[in-house]
Design a protein around this motif. Structure first.
Motif, PDB file in Angstrom:
ATOM      1  N   ARG A 147      -3.973   1.031  11.277  1.00 52.60           N
ATOM      2  CA  ARG A 147      -3.231   0.155  11.499  1.00 52.60           C
ATOM      3  C   ARG A 147      -2.285   0.476  12.543  1.00 52.60           C
ATOM      4  NH1 ARG A 147      -2.935  -5.475   8.738  1.00 52.60           N
ATOM      5  NH2 ARG A 147      -5.045  -5.324   7.578  1.00 52.60           N
ATOM      6  N   ARG A 148      -2.018  -0.255  13.355  1.00 48.01           N
ATOM      7  CA  ARG A 148      -0.964   0.097  14.528  1.00 48.01           C
ATOM      8  C   ARG A 148       0.034  -1.131  14.362  1.00 48.01           C
ATOM      9  NH1 ARG A 148      -3.674   0.367  19.869  1.00 48.01           N
ATOM     10  NH2 ARG A 148      -4.686   2.109  18.765  1.00 48.01           N
ATOM     11  N   GLU A 154       1.435   6.829   5.122  1.00 44.13           N
ATOM     12  CA  GLU A 154       0.390   6.237   6.265  1.00 44.13           C
ATOM     13  C   GLU A 154      -0.667   7.368   6.945  1.00 44.13           C
ATOM     14  OE1 GLU A 154       0.356   3.277   7.087  1.00 44.13           O
ATOM     15  OE2 GLU A 154       1.872   2.340   5.963  1.00 44.13           O
ATOM     16  N   SER A 155       0.141   8.369   7.108  1.00 43.92           N
ATOM     17  CA  SER A 155      -0.873   9.563   7.705  1.00 43.92           C
ATOM     18  C   SER A 155      -2.176   9.871   6.681  1.00 43.92           C
ATOM     19  CB  SER A 155      -0.058  10.812   7.912  1.00 43.92           C
ATOM     20  OG  SER A 155      -0.874  11.937   8.336  1.00 43.92           O
ATOM     21  N   TRP A 199       0.924  -2.885  12.095  1.00 39.86           N
ATOM     22  CA  TRP A 199       0.325  -3.683  11.061  1.00 39.86           C
ATOM     23  C   TRP A 199      -0.972  -4.497  11.633  1.00 39.86           C
ATOM     24  CZ3 TRP A 199      -0.102  -3.220   6.353  1.00 39.86           C
ATOM     25  CH2 TRP A 199      -0.438  -4.221   5.564  1.00 39.86           C
ATOM     26  N   TYR A 203      -3.696   7.686   4.648  1.00 38.96           N
ATOM     27  CA  TYR A 203      -4.445   6.877   4.767  1.00 38.96           C
ATOM     28  C   TYR A 203      -5.145   6.687   5.954  1.00 38.96           C
ATOM     29  CZ  TYR A 203      -2.432   4.234   0.667  1.00 38.96           C
ATOM     30  OH  TYR A 203      -1.785   3.800  -0.555  1.00 38.96           O
ATOM     31  N   TRP A 204      -4.552   6.928   7.041  1.00 31.48           N
ATOM     32  CA  TRP A 204      -5.140   6.417   8.326  1.00 31.48           C
ATOM     33  C   TRP A 204      -5.440   7.713   9.290  1.00 31.48           C
ATOM     34  CZ3 TRP A 204      -6.839   2.478   6.992  1.00 31.48           C
ATOM     35  CH2 TRP A 204      -5.822   1.120   6.535  1.00 31.48           C
ATOM     36  N   HIS A 219       0.845  -1.281  -0.141  1.00 33.37           N
ATOM     37  CA  HIS A 219       0.058  -0.115  -0.011  1.00 33.37           C
ATOM     38  C   HIS A 219       0.931   1.147   0.168  1.00 33.37           C
ATOM     39  CE1 HIS A 219       0.818  -0.524   4.240  1.00 33.37           C
ATOM     40  NE2 HIS A 219       0.594   0.515   4.370  1.00 33.37           N
ATOM     41  N   GLU A 220       2.000   1.089   0.443  1.00 34.52           N
ATOM     42  CA  GLU A 220       3.105   2.280   0.162  1.00 34.52           C
ATOM     43  C   GLU A 220       3.596   2.355  -1.023  1.00 34.52           C
ATOM     44  OE1 GLU A 220       5.397   2.799   4.065  1.00 34.52           O
ATOM     45  OE2 GLU A 220       5.321   0.535   3.742  1.00 34.52           O
ATOM     46  N   ARG A 240       6.984   8.146   3.380  1.00 32.44           N
ATOM     47  CA  ARG A 240       6.348   6.958   4.026  1.00 32.44           C
ATOM     48  C   ARG A 240       5.514   7.365   5.011  1.00 32.44           C
ATOM     49  NH1 ARG A 240      10.414   1.969   3.908  1.00 32.44           N
ATOM     50  NH2 ARG A 240       8.451   0.795   4.597  1.00 32.44           N
ATOM     51  N   GLU A 241       5.721   8.258   5.950  1.00 35.15           N
ATOM     52  CA  GLU A 241       5.074   8.510   7.046  1.00 35.15           C
ATOM     53  C   GLU A 241       3.905   9.339   6.611  1.00 35.15           C
ATOM     54  OE1 GLU A 241       7.244  10.697  10.236  1.00 35.15           O
ATOM     55  OE2 GLU A 241       8.513   8.801  10.532  1.00 35.15           O
TER      56      GLU A 241
END
Length: 399
Positions: free
Chosen positions: A174-175, A71-72, A177, A74-75, A54-55, A67-68
């Protein structure tokens, strides 16, 4: 009688690339969330080599996005949720109503394959915990496994996954994973938290979305995108905005996004490594039809029987798949463990012509993951090992 639009195989390939965000200027302002909305689904997978799939998907389209930041995007907030689409996928929040048909089916079934009952009211206990304590992982809820094989889930894990399938619980983060579960009534925005759409309308909208994301596709292509049935697509495709077309060499009817037909695809092609789970290539028969690449994930193939490597990533360049790279990391070095140059069938790119774009893709990927050097191990054909190694060293040095 309306005459069908006829597309060449090259037209269809370019339309697909533009629809997937790999031809033309990327929308960097929209970023990862823009990629997610455009694709409609980004597949999740446990394998992490350079990064998790997903990255890799936004990276392939936007370049070295942090990459951070991925994630940010998405989540954080209410941008996305996780549910069953093509597989376990991150989905734009606005698609929540479209999966009402699947949630209804799961609620009617009432159980998962692991265990056809709800032992000791486990589902009610999960709901109570989430209501009182807020979002929790399966570990927070008491543990995911009983100690046996991976499918030997605890009662709590079975319960919370059953609730997830039915839409009473949702994953919006996700935390480490691990899925973070929350009550859907709390996590889904009020304007979207409903199951009002009838099944036929859900299917119609999902088929339309798949058509826009693919640009052009057969009935099987449209069905595969969100894992619908062929007959479900056939029942609703005529009520979508998609236009029936003929594509050279496909041998089956196809449908295209009318906006994709309005203007010829133009712009710069991305040169990049693709995740095997990228929506451009996740449908293996479609990938073979469009790009001449017969691809399968060999992570679960015994090592001596692997041809292209554990996590072979297609190399996209000039709008064509010009090879494969099985990458790895050793400290600050990106290792190309197995490189296969050239396509499975002629696409106008010989193995020798694939050297420079493959080196460029390796260098960019190395920079993205913080590797300072690239080491090339096995190459097919072997006489291109030295040219590729030198080209990769040069590309890394050029930055």
């Amino acid at each position: 009688m309306t005459t069908k639009v006829s597309l060449s195989a090259d037209d269809a390939r370019r339309i697909a690339l533009r629809a997937q965000g790999l031809l033309g200027a990327p929308d960097r302002r929209a970023g990862t969330r823009g990629v997610l909305r455009r694709l409609g689904a980004v597949q999740l997978d446990t394998i992490s080599v350079l990064a998790r799939s997903h990255e890799l998907v936004p990276y392939a389209r936007l370049g070295a996005v942090g990459r951070e930041a991925v994630e940010s995007a998405y989540w954080s907030g209410t941008a996305a949720f996780e549910y069953w689409s093509h597989a376990a996928c991150i989905l734009p929040m606005e698609e929540w109503p479209l999966f009402a048909f699947r949630r209804r089916k799961n609620r009617a079934r009432g159980y998962r394959w692991h265990q056809p009952r709800d032992p000791q009211g486990s589902r009610a206990a999960v709901i109570e915990r989430l209501r009182g304590d807020g979002p929790l992982t399966s570990t927070d809820l008491g543990g995911a496994k009983n100690g046996g094989p991976w499918w030997d889930w605890s009662e709590t894990k079975i319960a919370v996954e059953t609730l997830l399938d039915a839409g009473e619980v949702v994953v919006t983060a996700r935390r480490g994973w691990k899925r973070v579960y929350d009550l859907a009534e709390r996590a889904i925005p009020d304007g979207l938290f409903h199951d009002d759409l009838p099944d036929e309308e859900c299917l119609r909208r999902l088929v339309g979305q798949a058509g826009r994301a693919l640009g052009v596709g057969t009935r099987a292509d449209l069905a595969d995108y969100h894992r619908l049935k062929g007959e479900q697509v056939a029942a609703v495709v005529g009520d979508t905005e998609l236009v029936e077309v003929e594509v050279e060499g496909w041998g089956k009817p196809a449908w295209a996004d009318p906006e994709a037909l309005a203007a010829a695809p133009r712009g710069r092609h991305r040169t990049t490594l693709l995740s095997p789970f990228d929506s451009l290539v996740w449908d293996r028969p479609r990938t073979e039809r469009i790009f001449g690449m017969t691809h399968r994930l060999e992570a679960y193939v015994p090592k001596p029987k692997r041809i292209h490597g554990y996590f072979a990533m297609p190399v996209l360049a000039g709008g064509k798949v010009v090879g494969r790279v099985d990458p790895g990391r050793e400290g600050s070095t990106l290792v190309a463990r197995q490189v296969t140059l050239g396509a499975d069938r002629p696409v106008g790119v010989t193995p020798a012509k694939a050297v420079e774009p493959t080196a460029a893709a390796l260098a960019e990927a190395a920079s993205w993951v913080g590797a300072q050097t690239v080491r090339v191990e096995r190459v097919s054909p072997p006489e291109l090992h030295t040219p590729l190694a030198r080209a990769a060293e040069k590309a890394v040095a050029a930055g």
